[in-house]
Design a protein around this motif. Structure first.
Motif, PDB file in Angstrom:
ATOM      1  N   GLU A  28      -7.017  59.808  55.264  1.00  0.00           N
ATOM      2  CA  GLU A  28      -7.034  60.541  53.837  1.00  0.00           C
ATOM      3  C   GLU A  28      -7.551  62.057  54.190  1.00  0.00           C
ATOM      4  O   GLU A  28      -7.900  62.368  55.167  1.00  0.00           O
ATOM      5  CB  GLU A  28      -8.311  59.938  52.936  1.00  0.00           C
ATOM      6  N   HIS A  29      -7.409  62.692  52.983  1.00  0.00           N
ATOM      7  CA  HIS A  29      -7.459  63.918  53.061  1.00  0.00           C
ATOM      8  C   HIS A  29      -9.282  64.376  53.386  1.00  0.00           C
ATOM      9  O   HIS A  29      -9.891  63.558  52.769  1.00  0.00           O
ATOM     10  CB  HIS A  29      -7.412  64.848  51.496  1.00  0.00           C
ATOM     11  N   GLY A  30      -9.391  65.455  54.249  1.00  0.00           N
ATOM     12  CA  GLY A  30     -10.838  65.758  54.347  1.00  0.00           C
ATOM     13  C   GLY A  30     -11.697  64.775  55.287  1.00  0.00           C
ATOM     14  O   GLY A  30     -12.886  64.809  55.179  1.00  0.00           O
ATOM     15  N   GLU A  31     -10.994  63.775  56.026  1.00  0.00           N
ATOM     16  CA  GLU A  31     -11.924  62.906  56.832  1.00  0.00           C
ATOM     17  C   GLU A  31     -12.035  63.857  58.247  1.00  0.00           C
ATOM     18  O   GLU A  31     -11.293  64.712  58.553  1.00  0.00           O
ATOM     19  CB  GLU A  31     -10.958  61.772  57.366  1.00  0.00           C
ATOM     20  N   MET A  32     -13.114  63.471  58.935  1.00  0.00           N
ATOM     21  CA  MET A  32     -13.215  63.917  60.141  1.00  0.00           C
ATOM     22  C   MET A  32     -13.315  62.851  61.239  1.00  0.00           C
ATOM     23  O   MET A  32     -14.158  61.874  61.063  1.00  0.00           O
ATOM     24  CB  MET A  32     -14.659  64.797  60.632  1.00  0.00           C
ATOM     25  N   ILE A  33     -12.177  62.620  61.963  1.00  0.00           N
ATOM     26  CA  ILE A  33     -12.166  61.497  62.704  1.00  0.00           C
ATOM     27  C   ILE A  33     -12.211  61.849  64.322  1.00  0.00           C
ATOM     28  O   ILE A  33     -11.728  62.630  64.879  1.00  0.00           O
ATOM     29  CB  ILE A  33     -10.676  60.890  62.507  1.00  0.00           C
ATOM     30  N   LYS A  75       7.642  74.938  59.597  1.00  0.00           N
ATOM     31  CA  LYS A  75       6.989  73.990  58.250  1.00  0.00           C
ATOM     32  C   LYS A  75       6.123  73.063  58.762  1.00  0.00           C
ATOM     33  O   LYS A  75       4.811  73.004  58.279  1.00  0.00           O
ATOM     34  CB  LYS A  75       7.898  73.102  57.605  1.00  0.00           C
ATOM     35  N   ARG A  76       6.163  72.281  59.974  1.00  0.00           N
ATOM     36  CA  ARG A  76       5.359  71.520  60.386  1.00  0.00           C
ATOM     37  C   ARG A  76       3.977  72.235  60.999  1.00  0.00           C
ATOM     38  O   ARG A  76       2.739  71.810  60.592  1.00  0.00           O
ATOM     39  CB  ARG A  76       5.962  70.576  61.676  1.00  0.00           C
ATOM     40  N   ALA A  77       4.215  73.305  61.582  1.00  0.00           N
ATOM     41  CA  ALA A  77       3.188  74.037  62.031  1.00  0.00           C
ATOM     42  C   ALA A  77       2.261  74.737  61.187  1.00  0.00           C
ATOM     43  O   ALA A  77       1.290  75.224  61.367  1.00  0.00           O
ATOM     44  CB  ALA A  77       3.507  74.884  63.210  1.00  0.00           C
ATOM     45  N   ALA A  78       2.869  75.003  60.046  1.00  0.00           N
ATOM     46  CA  ALA A  78       2.383  75.449  58.726  1.00  0.00           C
ATOM     47  C   ALA A  78       1.109  73.957  58.015  1.00  0.00           C
ATOM     48  O   ALA A  78       0.313  74.639  57.308  1.00  0.00           O
ATOM     49  CB  ALA A  78       2.935  76.100  57.900  1.00  0.00           C
ATOM     50  N   GLN A  79       1.437  73.036  58.450  1.00  0.00           N
ATOM     51  CA  GLN A  79       0.578  72.035  58.017  1.00  0.00           C
ATOM     52  C   GLN A  79      -0.524  71.222  59.036  1.00  0.00           C
ATOM     53  O   GLN A  79      -1.327  70.686  58.644  1.00  0.00           O
ATOM     54  CB  GLN A  79       1.418  70.672  57.509  1.00  0.00           C
ATOM     55  N   ILE A  80      -0.001  71.218  60.315  1.00  0.00           N
ATOM     56  CA  ILE A  80      -0.896  70.874  61.355  1.00  0.00           C
ATOM     57  C   ILE A  80      -0.987  71.702  62.419  1.00  0.00           C
ATOM     58  O   ILE A  80      -0.096  72.152  63.032  1.00  0.00           O
ATOM     59  CB  ILE A  80      -0.145  69.304  61.762  1.00  0.00           C
ATOM     60  N   ALA A  81      -2.167  71.814  62.930  1.00  0.00           N
ATOM     61  CA  ALA A  81      -2.436  72.924  63.945  1.00  0.00           C
ATOM     62  C   ALA A  81      -3.325  72.041  65.178  1.00  0.00           C
ATOM     63  O   ALA A  81      -4.016  70.977  64.829  1.00  0.00           O
ATOM     64  CB  ALA A  81      -3.467  74.029  63.449  1.00  0.00           C
ATOM     65  N   SER A  82      -2.871  72.529  66.172  1.00  0.00           N
ATOM     66  CA  SER A  82      -3.594  71.773  67.470  1.00  0.00           C
ATOM     67  C   SER A  82      -4.347  72.839  68.380  1.00  0.00           C
ATOM     68  O   SER A  82      -4.028  73.889  68.468  1.00  0.00           O
ATOM     69  CB  SER A  82      -2.487  70.977  68.404  1.00  0.00           C
ATOM     70  N   THR A 159      -3.583  75.398  58.219  1.00  0.00           N
ATOM     71  CA  THR A 159      -3.195  74.281  58.061  1.00  0.00           C
ATOM     72  C   THR A 159      -4.287  73.300  57.157  1.00  0.00           C
ATOM     73  O   THR A 159      -5.518  73.410  57.311  1.00  0.00           O
ATOM     74  CB  THR A 159      -2.826  73.373  59.413  1.00  0.00           C
ATOM     75  N   SER A 160      -3.704  72.127  56.647  1.00  0.00           N
ATOM     76  CA  SER A 160      -4.842  71.256  56.174  1.00  0.00           C
ATOM     77  C   SER A 160      -5.413  70.351  57.160  1.00  0.00           C
ATOM     78  O   SER A 160      -6.405  69.729  57.063  1.00  0.00           O
ATOM     79  CB  SER A 160      -4.200  70.394  54.974  1.00  0.00           C
ATOM     80  N   THR A 161      -4.689  70.316  58.233  1.00  0.00           N
ATOM     81  CA  THR A 161      -5.076  69.370  59.444  1.00  0.00           C
ATOM     82  C   THR A 161      -5.403  70.117  60.724  1.00  0.00           C
ATOM     83  O   THR A 161      -4.625  70.817  60.991  1.00  0.00           O
ATOM     84  CB  THR A 161      -4.071  68.185  59.308  1.00  0.00           C
ATOM     85  N   LYS A 191     -11.151  70.467  55.341  1.00  0.00           N
ATOM     86  CA  LYS A 191      -9.802  70.320  56.355  1.00  0.00           C
ATOM     87  C   LYS A 191      -9.975  68.927  56.818  1.00  0.00           C
ATOM     88  O   LYS A 191     -11.237  68.415  57.139  1.00  0.00           O
ATOM     89  CB  LYS A 191     -10.131  71.217  57.489  1.00  0.00           C
ATOM     90  N   THR A 192      -8.829  68.378  57.202  1.00  0.00           N
ATOM     91  CA  THR A 192      -8.778  66.894  57.853  1.00  0.00           C
ATOM     92  C   THR A 192      -8.858  67.187  59.297  1.00  0.00           C
ATOM     93  O   THR A 192      -8.253  67.952  59.939  1.00  0.00           O
ATOM     94  CB  THR A 192      -7.693  66.103  57.585  1.00  0.00           C
ATOM     95  N   VAL A 193      -9.940  66.575  60.136  1.00  0.00           N
ATOM     96  CA  VAL A 193     -10.334  66.998  61.563  1.00  0.00           C
ATOM     97  C   VAL A 193      -9.881  65.632  62.308  1.00  0.00           C
ATOM     98  O   VAL A 193     -10.486  64.920  61.929  1.00  0.00           O
ATOM     99  CB  VAL A 193     -11.441  67.567  61.845  1.00  0.00           C
ATOM    100  N   ILE A 194      -8.990  65.655  63.262  1.00  0.00           N
ATOM    101  CA  ILE A 194      -9.052  64.645  64.013  1.00  0.00           C
ATOM    102  C   ILE A 194      -9.041  65.079  65.397  1.00  0.00           C
ATOM    103  O   ILE A 194      -8.523  65.724  65.968  1.00  0.00           O
ATOM    104  CB  ILE A 194      -7.492  63.988  64.111  1.00  0.00           C
TER     105      ILE A 194
END
Lengths: 265, 355
Positions: A28-33, A75-82, A159-161, A191-194
């Motif tokens: 889900e949005h905003g989880e810290m996993i 587009k992908r890199a604008a939503q998920i950063a590593s 990014t959101s994630t 932010k969602t953090v994994i």
């Protein structure tokens, strides 16, 4: 509303041998996993799949109801950063240039980084307390400083994630806490953090949810309090583990006993 | 904050200063070098001739000296600047995309392709010029064709797994280079008469090169340079490795392919005209990196000027060091200069990494 990231029957790895088998997860949005598990359990492969670097062998990953593989790279890199692992291998470029690379998904084909990009990069460096060495070569930075610069770069991607692959391995305790405090802050900001984390106690201290992988499958998944127990940890790590609560935060913490692993003397 | 901005300004100034001095050095050297040679020509006359041609001032009668300065020496000087800068630029690019400090323009076998093309042309006795294309010899044309074919072979081999991977690229380069080297040996053993010309060609020389060769190299050089400049920002990202490049939203294999093609065009054209000139593409990027760091755009600019400067004076040395107009192959000179210099660089980096 459907999940932010939805992983369905994902198998991933090398063409002849899969590392991950039929993983299904909903994030889900905003989880810290915290992504935990023994060596070789597939944590990195899962993060690589999530960042789009590794294509699924079977199954799919949906990001906000779009198949991740169908998103163009920018587009992908604008939503998920590593944030990659600290390897000690750094290029000889200035820290700000490295952070500016986080703006790459947003620049046009022929235009370069704009003044606005530079401003965003500098703001992100301020957030990670790295602005004081923005114009120094990253070669001159310590491991902790360099990792914070990499986090600034990931933040600059807006990014959101945020994905982290053992981003604090090789750093001392103080630097590690510094980085996780920073992540916690971003988590609170929405932010969602994994994060794949080697240190299970660190994960229990900072995360809201823990996912344990073993042999490429999800072994456990749930809130920290529910899954971080003696029996669960003992089984996953094949090692007798006892948990006690942290004296200040009350988070569960794990302890091992020397000489207790089966087969060792 | 003002302090860090100061640092940035100081470093930017240092980059500008370094490339500025190198560019100025190139310009001055080009004029000075035209005064060196078996025929003693006073500097005043050299300047006068150059001014006549460059600023199109009304020419006085064409004297022998003026022809020597413009047609023989200055064309060769321009060519050495182009080739030296081209090799240094593509060396920088190859070291960046292969993420290997020991890579040079010849790592992936472009030079072997050129050498093979030249050998075939020499073997068939095609030493003359191509009809209708004034002045361009068969040998450079064959060498350029060979270089481009070798590049195509390396890319095809290296991307057989679907994507163009760094390791596969290096391996494919080694395979192609080894195979072509064997074919060159075959040609040499079939025709003993051509051995000397083939060996001499491979050693690398600018002897007897003229404005026609500049014409041959220029379009490829310009096209390659435009491609490289377009992708030079990506080069910084690519030097972080494939995975990070992809995570930052870059199509790594496409960018790598373009950079490879651009760098190989420049290398191929250089080799076609001059043979294999070693060490310039290897040493110059290292040297410049020590002075101004690893950011690729300033690195490319400064490397180009330093590379041109290095080859220019190496060539002057090559054509003047032996008595009575005899010449050394310039490839030998750069190797003799570059070898010990590279040892120094190696020693320096070893000392730094052990600290």
């Amino acid at each position: 509303m459907s999940a932010h990231i939805s992983i369905q029957n994902l198998s991933a790895g090398y063409t002849d041998t899969a590392v991950l088998h039929e993983i299904s997860l909903s994030i889900e949005h905003g989880e810290m996993i915290g992504l935990l598990g023994p060596n070789g359990s597939g944590k990195t492969t899962l993060l690589m799949s999530l960042s789009g670097v590794r294509k699924p062998l079977l199954g799919s990953i949906q990001l906000n109801d779009t198949n991740l593989q169908q998103l163009p790279p920018k587009k992908r890199a604008a939503q998920i950063a590593s944030v990659p692992q600290y390897t000690g291998e750094t290029p000889d470029i200035e820290a700000l240039s490295l952070v500016l690379m986080g703006r790459y998904p947003y620049i046009s084909t022929l235009g370069g980084y704009s003044a606005n990009d530079t401003k965003i990069a500098l703001d992100c460096m301020k957030e990670t307390a790295t602005d004081s060495f923005a114009y120094r070569s990253v070669r001159e930075l310590s491991g902790g400083e360099f990792q914070r610069v990499l986090i600034a770069r990931a933040l600059a991607q807006q990014t959101s994630t945020l994905l982290l692959d053992e981003a604090t391995s090789g750093l001392d305790i103080a630097r590690t806490i510094e980085i996780f405090d920073l992540l916690k802050q971003r988590h609170h900001a929405g932010k969602t953090v994994i994060a794949a984390i080697h240190d299970i106690n660190l994960a229990a201290l900072y995360c809201t949810r823990l996912i344990f992988l073993k042999h490429g499958r999800v072994a456990l998944d749930g809130a920290v309090k529910d899954v971080f127990t003696d029996e669960n940890l003992t089984e996953i790590y094949d090692t007798p583990i006892h948990t006690f609560n942290h004296p200040i935060t009350n988070a569960p913490q794990a302890f091992v006993t020397p000489g207790s692993v089966a087969g060792s003397r | 904050m003002t302090r860090t901005v100061d640092i940035a300004r100081r470093r930017k100034r240092r980059c500008m200063l370094f490339s500025g001095i190198a560019a100025f050095g190139c310009a001055v050297s080009a004029v000075l070098a035209a005064g060196f040679g078996p025929l003693d020509i006073p500097l005043g006359q050299v300047l006068q001739t150059l001014a006549q041609h460059l600023f199109l001032t009304p020419a006085s009668a064409e004297t022998t000296n003026a022809i020597v300065v413009w047609e023989i020496r200055f064309s060769r000087i321009i060519l050495s600047l182009l080739i030296g800068s081209g090799l240094a630029i593509s060396g920088t690019v190859f070291q960046g995309i292969l993420r290997n400090p020991l890579a040079d323009p010849f790592t992936i076998g472009v030079s072997s392709g050129a050498a093979f093309g030249a050998s075939v042309a020499i073997f068939f006795g095609l030493s003359g010029t191509i009809p209708f294309l004034t002045g361009i010899g068969f040998v450079p044309a064959a060498a350029l064709t060979g270089a481009l074919l070798a590049l195509a072979a390396v890319i095809t081999l290296g991307s057989m797994g679907g994507q163009l991977k760094r390791d596969a690229l290096v391996l494919a380069g080694v395979v192609v280079a080894t195979f072509l080297a064997a074919l060159i040996s075959l040609i040499k053993s079939l025709d003993e008469d051509s051995v000397a010309s083939i060996v001499f060609w491979i050693m690398g020389s600018l002897q007897g090169r003229s404005w026609q060769h500049v014409q041959l190299i220029l379009p490829w050089y310009g096209l390659g340079l435009a491609i490289l400049w377009r992708f030079s920002r990506e080069l910084d990202i690519l030097s972080l490795g494939e995975i990070q490049a992809q995570q930052l939203g870059m199509n790594a294999s496409r960018v790598r392919l373009w950079l490879l093609v651009g760098a190989s065009m420049i290398t191929g054209a250089s080799v076609a005209v001059s043979g294999v000139i070693g060490f310039v593409g290897l040493v110059v990027p290292h040297l410049v990196r020590i002075v101004q760091g690893g950011e690729h755009r300033p690195l490319l600019v400064s490397s180009a000027f330093i590379g041109g400067l290095l080859l220019l004076w190496s060539d002057v040395l090559a054509r003047t060091i032996l008595p009575e107009g005899a010449e050394l192959p310039v490839g030998v000179v750069t190797a003799l200069l570059g070898g010990p210099f590279f040892c120094l660089l190696l020693h320096r980096s070893m000392k730094r990494s052990s600290q």
